[in-house]
Every structure is written in structure tokens, then in C-alpha cells.
Design an enzyme around this catalytic site. Structure first.
Site, short mmCIF file in Angstrom:
data_model
loop_
_atom_site.label_atom_id
_atom_site.label_comp_id
_atom_site.label_asym_id
_atom_site.label_seq_id
_atom_site.Cartn_x
_atom_site.Cartn_y
_atom_site.Cartn_z
N MET A 51 0.84 -1.19 0.00
CA MET A 51 0.00 0.00 0.00
C MET A 51 0.87 1.24 0.00
SD MET A 51 -3.48 -0.87 2.09
CE MET A 51 -2.72 -1.24 3.67
N GLU A 52 0.32 2.34 -0.53
CA GLU A 52 1.15 3.51 -0.82
C GLU A 52 1.73 4.18 0.41
OE1 GLU A 52 -2.70 4.82 -2.32
OE2 GLU A 52 -1.87 6.83 -2.23
N ALA A 53 1.19 3.88 1.58
CA ALA A 53 1.76 4.46 2.80
C ALA A 53 3.14 3.87 3.09
CB ALA A 53 0.83 4.22 3.97
N ASN B 106 -0.60 12.22 -4.78
CA ASN B 106 0.16 11.89 -3.58
C ASN B 106 1.66 12.05 -3.78
OD1 ASN B 106 -1.25 11.35 -1.27
ND2 ASN B 106 -1.75 9.26 -1.82
#
Lengths: 275, 348
Positions: A51-53, B106
Site C-alpha cells: 500500500m502507498e503508505a 500523492n
């Protein structure tokens, strides 16, 4: 014949089948994380869920609430940051990513930013988040849409699909050759993209749905696969996995919410000595 | 209650001292465990005219906007509660024309912070953005939202974003020492870059720990003490969002907030009860317990799952061996001093 199943279960299983063994997979919240957990358990044990986190090679313990959920942190293999997760995507290390959709056009371009005029919005949607970067550089992208719209022209172009169709995406020189959306999954069917024109067509239709019901949501003359099939029935193993891992998903949002509220009321009554 | 180094203070003191009207204020946390108490304190102190930077707005951005603190927002994502029939403070402010927002992806948003963190003036971002409305539709940043330059090595067009150096970052972490060495683990997101790009940094933490704890786990330090201006110890400081290793997000409280945020009146009532009505986090938690009991908080406390310790040891901790002889030269200190005397190299 396998046991009866819900529409949500069918959607999750259909999404899970897009994940192949040994692939690097970017997941979003909702159907994708449950699909990822299921693929890892049933078909793709070596898939790397990310996931992008910056959570890499995680195994979700329970269904996740957001893309940095603590339940994905315990037992992951690589704790990195957002910047590196996107640059590894840019460099071509992500095979498939999953994105939710607000508006989609016939070439798989997406709007998740605004309904109405950007400068005077009718409805402000969440925005790009990571979507615009992921769909650009992931080798494949699986789109999932619930309650979104098919439109002729996006009100805001957030994330690039096949641009104007044909070879326009590849010819732009801005994307890896051959990348782009591979599937759009909705509550009515599975859409795929023509290899030459890049226009979406209906590839599978879910049970209990008619072709007219699919077409009435779509403002252009939808193309339909000559070999249109009904989305395959899930196996008992698949249904059991979802009910065990994510019973609220199996139940569907409304029923899950109703049951949760009913439980809370019962607890409150018990506390007040009414029940 | 300021400690000897002067950095340890209350949220009220920190926000009063380091957040000013008109500041560019960066929310350092990303999606998980936001700095809820610091955000609430900014609203309580009625800071005005802020330009807020948020990687991904959740309740934090909506509380700041709903509290009337924000004129401009730079972000990639804002919450929308209740789907199509819902709304958000951000949406209401955009419609009313009291808020301007600049949208990035992002990566691009984070790239602005990474550039700022390292002292560069810009950062390269992915060229695909050129076909999107992120690139084409701009608000207050105008030409400076993105600029395209020619790569001096390949000759290709590359898209850049300008560095961001917000005036002040507010950020919540798991633990910190009184000097400001801030430790954070889990989904790293863009927390370090957001903090380090900023000119001033207010760290709130679940607990202030001894400096020795930091020295035995330096791999978890994401902000070094010399960059930190204020250290605020706030247990439950991220509630109702989560802090890995401390507590889960509080779904019930999120549901209450989401329901309130659908309308301006709902938001106002929520702020009155939970922000203006509670002078600090202790009062907020007391109020929570009086409404819902403490059992709900107990239920969301994290269980332990410790990392395996890593060996940071080396062969020696001193150049002198157990007999007091230099490991390389083989002499004791006394012998060395005699030799130095004999060689005539000592100045009297």
C-alpha cells in the site's frame, strides 16, 4: 453446485482473480484489500501486497479501514515511505494496482476529484490521492466502481486511462508501453478494453442482470463481447474465505451497518437497564 | 511545566508560541494517527488565514476548515462523508468561496516536501501528469504549481514541482524524548519529509521517554532533536484516529464525526462539544468517558507485538584493552607519556 453467495462476494472474488502468483500488487481499501487477502490465501501465495503508505509485503489480519491501517503493519517485510513506493511504481516494479472510480469514460480515464465545475464544485470528491500516479506506471490497473458514473466527458481528468483510445496512450511517450487499465468491475458486470481501439466492452455480466440494465447506465453505444459470459460462480472455498475474513463485506454495507447499529442499541439499552 | 531544556510544554503553549495567523501550517501525519489534539488546539486558539498542507485530509483538515482557520489548502485527498448524499467542511467552504484548494497527486505533494526537506528548490515528478487536469487546472499557485524543464542529460521534458517549506509542522508520534528526538514507526507515509521540510516543528507524542530509549533504538527516530521546537506529551493525542502499538482507531467516534460533518450545523455542534467544549485532551477524554464509558477505550488498546532486537554492537567500546594497554600500540597511558617525554615532543 456451490453454496449460495452474495453480490459482494462475487465482486470480491472476481477482483481477487486478477492477482497472479509472484506479482507485486498495490491495493486500496474496500473490495481490493479483501481481494488481496483472498488471492494470497487461495491462488497467489507469493504475491507481494503493498500500500502507498509504504507497507510492503503485508498480510492483512482483519479488513482494513485505510491505506496505513495498523492491522497491515504487524508482520510486514518492508517498512518504507510513500516517496519510495511511488518511485518503485515509476520504475516498473508494480504489476497490478487496484483503484476505485468516481467517473469513468469509454477509454478508462478517471475522475475522482469533482462533480461539476472544478472552480465551483457541485460535489467535491476525495481527489487523486495516489490514483493518478499508480494508473500511469503500474503494468495493469483494475478499476472497481460502486455508485460511480459512466460519462462521455469527464468533468475533471484526474487519472489517465487510454486517453483518446487507440495507440494514443503509448504514443504520448509518457507511460510504459502496454500499461493501462485491464478491467473495470461494477455491480453489474466486468468490462475489458479492446486491444486495438482501447474502448471498453462488456466481457462478463453478473447473474440476475440483463444487458439492458447494463446499457442504461452508459451514455454511449456499449460494445459487447461476442462471447459474453456470465461471471463464474464462486467456489465454496472462496465463499468461505470471504465470510471468515470479512463477514461485513459478505453482508454488504447496508446490512452490516444495520446489524452494527442494532447491536449498539441493544448494548445501550442493557447499560440503561431497559432491556 | 517547562522542563530544563524548555521544549517540553502543553499543546496550548506550543500552538500559542509556534503557530501564527497567516502561517503555512503542515499536518505532518498521513492518513493514520493524525495529530488530533494539536489540530484541536489550533481551532481553540482561533488561528486564522492559514494555508494548510495535508498529504491526505481526514478529520484533521475538516476540523481546521470547519473551525474557520483555513483560507488555502494544498492537498491530494480530502474526506467526503456519507457518499453522494453527504458532504464535508472542505466542500462547503469551496462552494462558499471561503477556501481555495490546490490539488496534487500523492507523489507530487510528497515530492514538494522532499525537495524542501533537502534544501533543493524543486523536485522532478512523473511526466504522466501533463495529460491530466491536475496539471491543467490551477488555483492560487498558478504557473508555479508545475513547471516543465528540459532534462540536461536526456533532453526530455520533465515536470517539476516547487519545494515546500511550510512555516510550521504539527505532528503526532509514538514516543519522543524531552530533547525532541521523535520516534515513529508503521506506515511511514510522508511524515518525516513533512516535518523536516518545515521551518518549525511541534511534536506531540503518546509518551515522553528517557533519552536512553532513543539511543537504543535510533532506527525509529524520524525527526532529530535539533530540528524540534516543542515536545508535547498527549496520551490519546490522536484519538479518534489510531497510533500503532497504542490504540486502534475508534470507529464509533468516527461515525459520530462523519454524521456531524454532513452539514455545517452538525459540524458546528460537534466542534462545540468536542473541541471548544474541552479545554485540553484530558478534558476531551474525560468527556468521552462520561458519554461512552471507559470500556470502549479499553477495547481499542493495542496488544503487544515487539520487533526483534537488532545487534547494534561492535567489537570494542574503548581503544584501551582490559589491561589498560592501547589495542594498537601495546603501551599503557603511563608508558606512552614517558615515551613522549623521552622523544622531546612535549611542550612545557
Amino acid at each position: 453446485m456451490s453454496k449460495p453467495y452474495t453480490l459482494n462476494e462475487l465482486l470480491t472474488i472476481t477482483a481477487a482473480q486478477e492477482i497472479h502468483d509472484y506479482e507485486n500488487v498495490i491495493l486500496g481499501i474496500g473490495v481490493p484489500t479483501t481481494a488481496g487477502a483472498m488471492a494470497k490465501a487461495l491462488y497467489a501465495p507469493h504475491a507481494i501486497l503493498m500500500m502507498e503508505a509504504g507497507l510492503i509485503d503485508f498480510v492483512p489480519l482483519i479488513p482494513l479501514n485505510h491505506i496505513a491501517d495498523a492491522h497491515a503493519c504487524r508482520g510486514m517485510s518492508y517498512m518504507t515511505d510513500l516517496f519510495s513506493t511511488f518511485t518503485m511504481t515509476y520504475r516498473g516494479f508494480v504489476d497490478v494496482c487496484f483503484l476505485g472510480v468516481g467517473q469513468v469514460d469509454k477509454f478508462g480515464n478517471l475522475n475522482t476529484t469533482v462533480i461539476g465545475d472544478y472552480y465551483k464544485p457541485t460535489m467535491r470528491l476525495p481527489g487523486s490521492g495516489g490514483a493518478s500516479d499508480f494508473i500511469a506506471y503500474s503494468k495493469r490497473t483494475v478499476l472497481t466502481m460502486r455508485g460511480g458514473d459512466f460519462v462521455n466527458k469527464l468533468e475533471y481528468f484526474t487519472s489517465p486511462g487510454y486517453l483518446e483510445g487507440g495507440d494514443s496512450r503509448d504514443k504520448s511517450g509518457l507511460f510504459p508501453i502496454g500499461s493501462g487499465p485491464s478491467m473495470l468491475l461494477t455491480t453489474k458486470g466486468v468490462f475489458r478494453f479492446d486491444p486495438v481501439t482501447k474502448e471498453m466492452y462488456l466481457a462478463q455480466i453478473h447473474p440476475k442482470v440483463t444487458l439492458e440494465e447494463v446499457k442504461k447506465d452508459i451514455p454511449w453505444d456499449l460494445k459487447v463481447a461476442p462471447d459474453l459470459s456470465v461471471t463464474p460462480r464462486p467456489t465454496d472455498e472462496e465463499i468461505d474465505f470471504i465470510r471468515q475474513f470479512n463477514p461485513a463485506m459478505a453482508a454488504g454495507r447496508q446490512l452490516a451497518q444495520d446489524l452494527t447499529v442494532a447491536r449498539a442499541m441493544k448494548k445501550a439499552e442493557a447499560k440503561n437497564g431497559i432491556a | 511545566m517547562a522542563a530544563d531544556n524548555g521544549k517540553v510544554m502543553t499543546a496550548k503553549e506550543a500552538v500559542n508560541k509556534f503557530v501564527h495567523d497567516g502561517d503555512h501550517l503542515c499536518i505532518g501525519n498521513y492518513t493514520v494517527g493524525t495529530c488530533a489534539e494539536l489540530v484541536f488546539e489550533v481551532v481553540r486558539q482561533e488561528k486564522r488565514g492559514l494555508t494548510v498542507y495535508s498529504q491526505s485530509g481526514i478529520l484533521d483538515v475538516d476540523v481546521l476548515v470547519g473551525g474557520g482557520c483555513v483560507n488555502r489548502l494544498v492537498s491530494t485527498y480530502v474526506i467526503r462523508v456519507g457518499g453522494r448524499n453527504g458532504g464535508s467542511a472542505v466542500e462547503r467552504a469551496l462552494k462558499a468561496g471561503t477556501l481555495q484548494m490546490e490539488d496534487y497527486s500523492n507523489f507530487q505533494y510528497n515530492a514538494r516536501m522532499v525537495a524542501g526537506m533537502h534544501g533543493f528548490t524543486f523536485m522532478q515528478v512523473f511526466e504522466s501528469v501533463m495529460v491530466t487536469d491536475l496539471f491543467k487546472k490551477r488555483t492560487f499557485l498558478g504557473e508555479d504549481k508545475y513547471r516543465v524543464i528540459k532534462c540536461p542529460y536526456t533532453g526530455k521534458s520533465i515536470v517539476t514541482v516547487p519545494a515546500a517549506n511550510p512555516d510550521v509542522c504539527i505532528v503526532h508520534v509514538q514516543r519522543c524524548d524531552k530533547h525532541g528526538n521523535a520516534q515513529y514507526w508503521g506506515a511511514l507515509g510522508s511524515v518525516a519529509a513533512a516535518a523536516l521540510a518545515s521551518k518549525r516543528i511541534i511534536v506531540s507524542c503518546e509518551e515522553i521517554v528517557e533519552h536512553d530509549i532513543i539511543r537504543t533504538s535510533p532506527n525509529f527516530t524520524i525527526i532529530p532533536a535539533f530540528r524540534v521546537d516543542a515536545v508535547v506529551e498527549v496520551p490519546w493525542g490522536a484519538h479518534p484516529t489510531e497510533v500503532l502499538g497504542y490504540y486502534n482507531s475508534d470507529r464509533g467516534m468516527h461515525a459520530i464525526f462523519s454524521s456531524a460533518d454532513k452539514t455545517g450545523d452538525g459540524m458546528k455542534a460537534w466542534l462545540d462539544e468536542w473541541v471548544y467544549g474541552c479545554p485540553d485532551r484530558e478534558a476531551y477524554i474525560d468527556h468521552y468517558i462520561s458519554r461512552f464509558g471507559s470500556k470502549t477505550l479499553d477495547e481499542i488498546r493495542a496488544r503487544t507485538f515487539y520487533t526483534t532486537p537488532a545487534n547494534f554492537g561492535s567489537a570494542f567500546t574503548s581503544v584501551w584493552d582490559e589491561n589498560g594497554r592501547s589495542r594498537n600500540m601495546g603501551v599503557t597511558m603511563e608508558e606512552l607519556e614517558v615515551i613522549l617525554q623521552e622523544q622531546g615532543v612535549l611542550y612545557e
